[in-house]
Design a protein around this motif. Structure first.
Motif, PDB file in Angstrom:
ATOM      1  N   ARG A  41     -10.041   0.572  -7.218  1.00  0.00           N
ATOM      2  CA  ARG A  41      -9.316  -0.697  -7.190  1.00  0.00           C
ATOM      3  C   ARG A  41      -8.025  -0.628  -8.019  1.00  0.00           C
ATOM      4  NH1 ARG A  41     -10.516  -5.059  -4.866  1.00  0.00           N
ATOM      5  NH2 ARG A  41     -12.768  -4.883  -4.682  1.00  0.00           N
ATOM      6  N   SER A  42      -7.955   0.283  -8.985  1.00  0.00           N
ATOM      7  CA  SER A  42      -6.768   0.375  -9.837  1.00  0.00           C
ATOM      8  C   SER A  42      -5.555   0.944  -9.100  1.00  0.00           C
ATOM      9  CB  SER A  42      -7.069   1.232 -11.072  1.00  0.00           C
ATOM     10  OG  SER A  42      -7.165   2.606 -10.730  1.00  0.00           O
ATOM     11  N   ALA A  43      -5.770   1.509  -7.936  1.00  0.00           N
ATOM     12  CA  ALA A  43      -4.669   2.107  -7.169  1.00  0.00           C
ATOM     13  C   ALA A  43      -4.364   1.265  -5.934  1.00  0.00           C
ATOM     14  CB  ALA A  43      -5.030   3.527  -6.743  1.00  0.00           C
ATOM     15  N   ARG A  44      -3.124   1.287  -5.541  1.00  0.00           N
ATOM     16  CA  ARG A  44      -2.725   0.542  -4.339  1.00  0.00           C
ATOM     17  C   ARG A  44      -2.600   1.436  -3.111  1.00  0.00           C
ATOM     18  NH1 ARG A  44       1.305  -4.125  -6.274  1.00  0.00           N
ATOM     19  NH2 ARG A  44      -0.237  -5.171  -7.559  1.00  0.00           N
ATOM     20  N   THR A  45      -2.507   2.738  -3.348  1.00  0.00           N
ATOM     21  CA  THR A  45      -2.334   3.678  -2.241  1.00  0.00           C
ATOM     22  C   THR A  45      -3.215   4.894  -2.487  1.00  0.00           C
ATOM     23  OG1 THR A  45      -0.020   2.987  -2.018  1.00  0.00           O
ATOM     24  CG2 THR A  45      -0.649   5.048  -0.939  1.00  0.00           C
ATOM     25  N   TYR A  46      -3.892   5.347  -1.422  1.00  0.00           N
ATOM     26  CA  TYR A  46      -4.724   6.546  -1.489  1.00  0.00           C
ATOM     27  C   TYR A  46      -4.093   7.621  -0.617  1.00  0.00           C
ATOM     28  CZ  TYR A  46      -8.323   3.060  -2.777  1.00  0.00           C
ATOM     29  OH  TYR A  46      -9.036   2.032  -3.336  1.00  0.00           O
ATOM     30  N   LEU A  47      -4.032   8.830  -1.125  1.00  0.00           N
ATOM     31  CA  LEU A  47      -3.560   9.986  -0.373  1.00  0.00           C
ATOM     32  C   LEU A  47      -4.766  10.867  -0.091  1.00  0.00           C
ATOM     33  CD1 LEU A  47      -0.446  10.911  -2.579  1.00  0.00           C
ATOM     34  CD2 LEU A  47      -0.607   9.216  -0.736  1.00  0.00           C
ATOM     35  N   TRP A  79     -11.498  -0.284  -0.938  1.00  0.00           N
ATOM     36  CA  TRP A  79     -11.026   0.776  -0.046  1.00  0.00           C
ATOM     37  C   TRP A  79     -10.158   0.198   1.068  1.00  0.00           C
ATOM     38  CZ3 TRP A  79     -10.806   2.944   4.757  1.00  0.00           C
ATOM     39  CH2 TRP A  79     -10.457   4.299   4.800  1.00  0.00           C
ATOM     40  N   GLN A  80     -10.598  -0.909   1.644  1.00  0.00           N
ATOM     41  CA  GLN A  80      -9.861  -1.496   2.766  1.00  0.00           C
ATOM     42  C   GLN A  80      -8.534  -2.117   2.336  1.00  0.00           C
ATOM     43  OE1 GLN A  80     -12.468  -4.118   4.994  1.00  0.00           O
ATOM     44  NE2 GLN A  80     -14.128  -2.634   4.835  1.00  0.00           N
ATOM     45  N   THR A  81      -8.467  -2.621   1.116  1.00  0.00           N
ATOM     46  CA  THR A  81      -7.257  -3.278   0.616  1.00  0.00           C
ATOM     47  C   THR A  81      -6.116  -2.292   0.384  1.00  0.00           C
ATOM     48  OG1 THR A  81      -8.587  -5.011  -0.397  1.00  0.00           O
ATOM     49  CG2 THR A  81      -6.363  -4.732  -1.243  1.00  0.00           C
ATOM     50  N   ALA A  82      -6.454  -1.085  -0.005  1.00  0.00           N
ATOM     51  CA  ALA A  82      -5.420  -0.085  -0.332  1.00  0.00           C
ATOM     52  C   ALA A  82      -4.744   0.456   0.925  1.00  0.00           C
ATOM     53  CB  ALA A  82      -6.053   1.071  -1.106  1.00  0.00           C
ATOM     54  N   THR A  96      -8.562   3.569  10.871  1.00  0.00           N
ATOM     55  CA  THR A  96      -8.591   2.413   9.991  1.00  0.00           C
ATOM     56  C   THR A  96      -7.222   1.757   9.907  1.00  0.00           C
ATOM     57  OG1 THR A  96      -8.134   3.818   8.067  1.00  0.00           O
ATOM     58  CG2 THR A  96     -10.456   3.379   8.572  1.00  0.00           C
ATOM     59  N   THR A  97      -7.230   0.495   9.477  1.00  0.00           N
ATOM     60  CA  THR A  97      -5.976  -0.225   9.282  1.00  0.00           C
ATOM     61  C   THR A  97      -5.333   0.231   7.984  1.00  0.00           C
ATOM     62  OG1 THR A  97      -7.097  -2.026   8.143  1.00  0.00           O
ATOM     63  CG2 THR A  97      -6.836  -2.251  10.526  1.00  0.00           C
ATOM     64  N   ARG A  98      -4.108  -0.188   7.770  1.00  0.00           N
ATOM     65  CA  ARG A  98      -3.363   0.130   6.549  1.00  0.00           C
ATOM     66  C   ARG A  98      -3.294   1.635   6.305  1.00  0.00           C
ATOM     67  NH1 ARG A  98      -4.208  -4.960   2.736  1.00  0.00           N
ATOM     68  NH2 ARG A  98      -2.117  -4.380   2.237  1.00  0.00           N
ATOM     69  N   THR A  99      -3.261   2.397   7.383  1.00  0.00           N
ATOM     70  CA  THR A  99      -3.319   3.859   7.287  1.00  0.00           C
ATOM     71  C   THR A  99      -2.202   4.461   8.110  1.00  0.00           C
ATOM     72  OG1 THR A  99      -5.724   3.705   7.099  1.00  0.00           O
ATOM     73  CG2 THR A  99      -4.797   5.868   7.593  1.00  0.00           C
ATOM     74  N   ARG A 100      -1.474   5.381   7.515  1.00  0.00           N
ATOM     75  CA  ARG A 100      -0.468   6.116   8.276  1.00  0.00           C
ATOM     76  C   ARG A 100      -0.762   7.602   8.171  1.00  0.00           C
ATOM     77  NH1 ARG A 100       4.712   7.511   4.989  1.00  0.00           N
ATOM     78  NH2 ARG A 100       3.961   7.051   2.924  1.00  0.00           N
ATOM     79  N   LEU A 101      -0.322   8.303   9.163  1.00  0.00           N
ATOM     80  CA  LEU A 101      -0.586   9.731   9.291  1.00  0.00           C
ATOM     81  C   LEU A 101       0.694  10.515   9.026  1.00  0.00           C
ATOM     82  CD1 LEU A 101      -2.640  11.909  10.203  1.00  0.00           C
ATOM     83  CD2 LEU A 101      -1.907  11.453  12.544  1.00  0.00           C
ATOM     84  N   GLU A 102       0.576  11.521   8.184  1.00  0.00           N
ATOM     85  CA  GLU A 102       1.664  12.470   7.933  1.00  0.00           C
ATOM     86  C   GLU A 102       1.152  13.845   8.330  1.00  0.00           C
ATOM     87  OE1 GLU A 102       4.746  11.905   6.960  1.00  0.00           O
ATOM     88  OE2 GLU A 102       4.501   9.771   6.526  1.00  0.00           O
ATOM     89  N   ARG A 103       1.937  14.586   9.034  1.00  0.00           N
ATOM     90  CA  ARG A 103       1.492  15.893   9.527  1.00  0.00           C
ATOM     91  C   ARG A 103       1.460  16.972   8.452  1.00  0.00           C
ATOM     92  NH1 ARG A 103      -1.801  14.876  13.282  1.00  0.00           N
ATOM     93  NH2 ARG A 103      -0.923  13.550  14.878  1.00  0.00           N
ATOM     94  N   HIS A 104       2.313  16.846   7.426  1.00  0.00           N
ATOM     95  CA  HIS A 104       2.378  17.865   6.379  1.00  0.00           C
ATOM     96  C   HIS A 104       2.621  17.196   5.035  1.00  0.00           C
ATOM     97  CE1 HIS A 104       2.449  20.995   9.395  1.00  0.00           C
ATOM     98  NE2 HIS A 104       3.364  20.299  10.041  1.00  0.00           N
TER      99      HIS A 104
END
Length: 185
Positions: A41-47, A79-82, A96-104
């Protein structure tokens, strides 16, 4: 600038999974689960790399999992909020929502993400974390060390990257797990 935190469960011999690729050796009790949820919860973005993302996507795609208890509901909400960024050359599209894909993995793009972020970022998965450590992007390492020796498996920390760490905090749980937080100097 936001911090990039590498967070991982690991065995006493330094593995994130056993030789079969399983995580079942680290079933958190309520106190550990609350701590992990607080970290999430302390993070706003997960990699994430693909495998870690697919492992954790169930917190959005399997609603029955969140419905098991108040603790699982809280974790699923965190998890869903980030926002999630998944680095994969093989994943067709995120489930999932709030998710973007990067190839590299691109260190400069992650550096820009850190500079623009309004909250901390969490990197999950040892392979992606190794790339972030090698690029000098990781500001903190948060490890949950479990009282088990797996005798092999995926290492939590890279074996070819040096990182000098400073102990920031430690906490012992009743089940023998130790949470260690290190700043990267």
């Amino acid at each position: 600038m936001a911090k990039l935190v590498y967070a991982s469960n690991m065995s006493l011999d330094g593995c994130t999974e056993d030789a079969r690729g399983a995580f079942d050796w680290a079933p958190p009790d309520d106190d550990v689960f609350v701590s992990i949820t607080g970290l999430m919860r302390s993070a706003r973005t997960y990699l994430y790399g693909r495998r870690m993302y697919e492992t954790l996507a169930v917190w959005e795609t399997a609603p029955a999992l969140a419905a098991r208890s108040d603790l699982t509901a809280d974790y699923a909400d965190a998890w869903q909020t980030a926002e999630k960024v998944v680095y994969s050359s093989t994943l067709a599209e995120p489930s999932t929502t709030r998710t973007r894909l990067e190839r590299h993995f691109a260190p400069d793009a992650v550096r820009d993400l850190k500079n623009a972020a309004t909250g901390d970022l969490l990197v999950g998965g040892p392979h992606l974390a190794a790339q972030a450590l090698a690029a000098g992007l990781v500001d903190e390492v948060a490890l949950y060390v479990w009282p088990v020796v797996l005798g092999g498996g995926n290492p939590a920390l890279p074996t070819d990257v040096r990182a000098d760490l400073v102990l920031v905090d430690e906490h012992r749980f009743g089940n023998g797990v130790v949470h260690l937080r290190y700043g990267v100097s």
